[in-house]
Design a protein around this motif. Structure first.
Motif, mmCIF file in Angstrom:
data_model
loop_
_atom_site.group_PDB
_atom_site.id
_atom_site.type_symbol
_atom_site.label_atom_id
_atom_site.label_comp_id
_atom_site.label_asym_id
_atom_site.label_seq_id
_atom_site.Cartn_x
_atom_site.Cartn_y
_atom_site.Cartn_z
ATOM 1 N N PHE A 86 0.820 -1.282 0.053
ATOM 2 C CA PHE A 86 0.012 -0.002 0.080
ATOM 3 C C PHE A 86 0.663 1.423 -0.002
ATOM 4 N N SER A 87 2.006 1.255 -0.223
ATOM 5 C CA SER A 87 2.845 2.502 -0.327
ATOM 6 C C SER A 87 2.427 3.238 -1.426
ATOM 7 N N CYS A 88 1.818 2.675 -2.586
ATOM 8 C CA CYS A 88 1.381 3.498 -3.761
ATOM 9 C C CYS A 88 0.155 4.196 -3.216
ATOM 10 N N GLN A 89 -0.572 4.010 -2.285
ATOM 11 C CA GLN A 89 -1.517 4.961 -1.863
ATOM 12 C C GLN A 89 -1.269 6.196 -1.326
ATOM 13 N N TYR A 99 -13.550 -20.216 -16.619
ATOM 14 C CA TYR A 99 -14.353 -19.082 -16.441
ATOM 15 C C TYR A 99 -14.061 -17.716 -15.750
ATOM 16 N N GLU A 100 -13.173 -17.231 -15.964
ATOM 17 C CA GLU A 100 -12.607 -16.297 -15.413
ATOM 18 C C GLU A 100 -11.420 -15.540 -16.382
ATOM 19 N N MET A 101 -11.178 -14.331 -16.102
ATOM 20 C CA MET A 101 -10.318 -13.449 -16.961
ATOM 21 C C MET A 101 -8.832 -14.139 -16.685
ATOM 22 N N ALA A 102 -8.035 -14.048 -17.898
ATOM 23 C CA ALA A 102 -6.700 -14.529 -17.679
ATOM 24 C C ALA A 102 -5.928 -13.993 -16.565
ATOM 25 N N GLY A 103 -5.031 -14.749 -15.906
ATOM 26 C CA GLY A 103 -4.290 -14.468 -14.738
ATOM 27 C C GLY A 103 -3.549 -13.108 -15.025
ATOM 28 N N GLN A 104 -2.927 -12.997 -16.047
ATOM 29 C CA GLN A 104 -2.117 -11.633 -16.259
ATOM 30 C C GLN A 104 -3.004 -10.664 -16.356
ATOM 31 N N LEU A 105 -4.070 -10.568 -16.748
ATOM 32 C CA LEU A 105 -5.016 -9.262 -16.567
ATOM 33 C C LEU A 105 -5.418 -9.027 -15.151
ATOM 34 N N LYS A 106 -5.750 -10.221 -14.312
ATOM 35 C CA LYS A 106 -6.152 -9.835 -12.896
ATOM 36 C C LYS A 106 -4.780 -9.362 -12.222
ATOM 37 N N THR A 107 -3.518 -9.708 -12.566
ATOM 38 C CA THR A 107 -2.523 -9.262 -11.981
ATOM 39 C C THR A 107 -2.305 -7.841 -12.428
ATOM 40 N N LEU A 108 -2.431 -7.500 -13.285
ATOM 41 C CA LEU A 108 -2.412 -5.864 -13.811
ATOM 42 C C LEU A 108 -3.408 -5.342 -13.187
ATOM 43 N N LEU A 109 -4.725 -5.691 -12.995
ATOM 44 C CA LEU A 109 -5.684 -4.927 -12.185
ATOM 45 C C LEU A 109 -5.003 -4.890 -10.767
ATOM 46 N N ASP A 110 -4.548 -5.798 -10.255
ATOM 47 C CA ASP A 110 -3.977 -5.730 -8.906
ATOM 48 C C ASP A 110 -3.008 -4.515 -8.621
ATOM 49 N N ARG A 111 -2.123 -4.475 -9.761
ATOM 50 C CA ARG A 111 -1.132 -3.590 -9.624
ATOM 51 C C ARG A 111 -1.472 -2.284 -10.154
ATOM 52 N N ALA A 112 -2.635 -2.132 -10.815
ATOM 53 C CA ALA A 112 -3.174 -0.779 -10.863
ATOM 54 C C ALA A 112 -3.642 -0.025 -9.690
ATOM 55 N N ASN A 113 -3.362 -0.457 -8.315
ATOM 56 C CA ASN A 113 -3.734 -0.051 -7.245
ATOM 57 C C ASN A 113 -3.276 1.548 -6.939
ATOM 58 N N PRO A 114 -2.223 1.882 -7.626
ATOM 59 C CA PRO A 114 -1.729 3.359 -7.466
ATOM 60 C C PRO A 114 -2.735 4.303 -8.198
ATOM 61 N N LEU A 115 -3.521 3.905 -8.948
ATOM 62 C CA LEU A 115 -4.793 4.667 -9.662
ATOM 63 C C LEU A 115 -5.834 5.068 -8.867
#
Length: 180
Positions: free
Chosen positions: A53-56, A89-105
């Motif tokens: 959470f340092s990105c926050q 039945y879920e998004m590709a893992g690399q997209l989920k990883t990117l969404l998690d990494r988009a936390n600074p947004l």
């Protein structure tokens, strides 16, 4: 009015079906006069979020890989399009990883308002993308200025290039891009 569009293609396969949908969307958006940045995750290095959470506080991730540049593109976009194959039945893992990494947004002054999902799967049932849709919806809910606009699904495609036989899906993606 021209808008800045960022398309994220999550498939790691060459000539993938979900990327074909993404490229058709791009074609339509560019034909309508929009500025489009196409980002494939195919050759990107994306590490998992550490949850520090340092990105926050800093608006920057402490992990040094390709995610930071992609997240900056997302921050500047007015429209975001996620294109993913559906795995189990879920998004590709690399997209989920990117969404998690988009936390600074989250605490940033992001520009995006409209978010779209393009998805492909072997399964032909329209509910095959429900998990991927819920994942993207959950991400969108974290951003008060954003709204989930629409999902486009093409089922019954397995091998690279299978979607070429489904001109209706490709035309639909093109039209969706043109209607921004």
């Amino acid at each position: 009015m021209s808008r800045k569009v960022v398309i994220i293609s999550a498939s790691l396969r060459k000539n993938s079906n979900s990327e074909a949908l993404a490229l058709a969307f791009k074609e339509g958006a560019e034909a309508a006069g929009h500025e489009v940045e196409f980002i494939s995750l195919k050759d990107k290095k994306l590490s998992f979020c550490k949850g520090c959470f340092s990105c926050q506080k800093t608006l920057l991730c402490t992990i040094k890989d390709d995610a930071s540049a992609i997240v900056e593109s997302l921050r500047q976009a007015q429209v975001i399009v996620f294109a993913t194959p559906v795995y189990y039945y879920e998004m590709a893992g690399q997209l989920k990883t990117l969404l998690d990494r988009a936390n600074p947004l989250y605490p940033s002054d992001y520009a995006f308002g409209d978010v779209y999902l393009l998805a492909t799967a072997t399964d032909t049932d329209a509910t095959a993308i429900d998990g991927a849709r819920q994942g993207v919806l959950g991400w969108v809910r974290c951003f008060p200025k954003a709204q989930f606009k629409q999902a486009l699904f093409c089922g019954g495609v397995t091998d690279p290039g299978d979607i070429a036989a489904n001109s209706a899906a490709l035309d639909g993606a093109r039209e969706l891009g043109a209607q921004l």
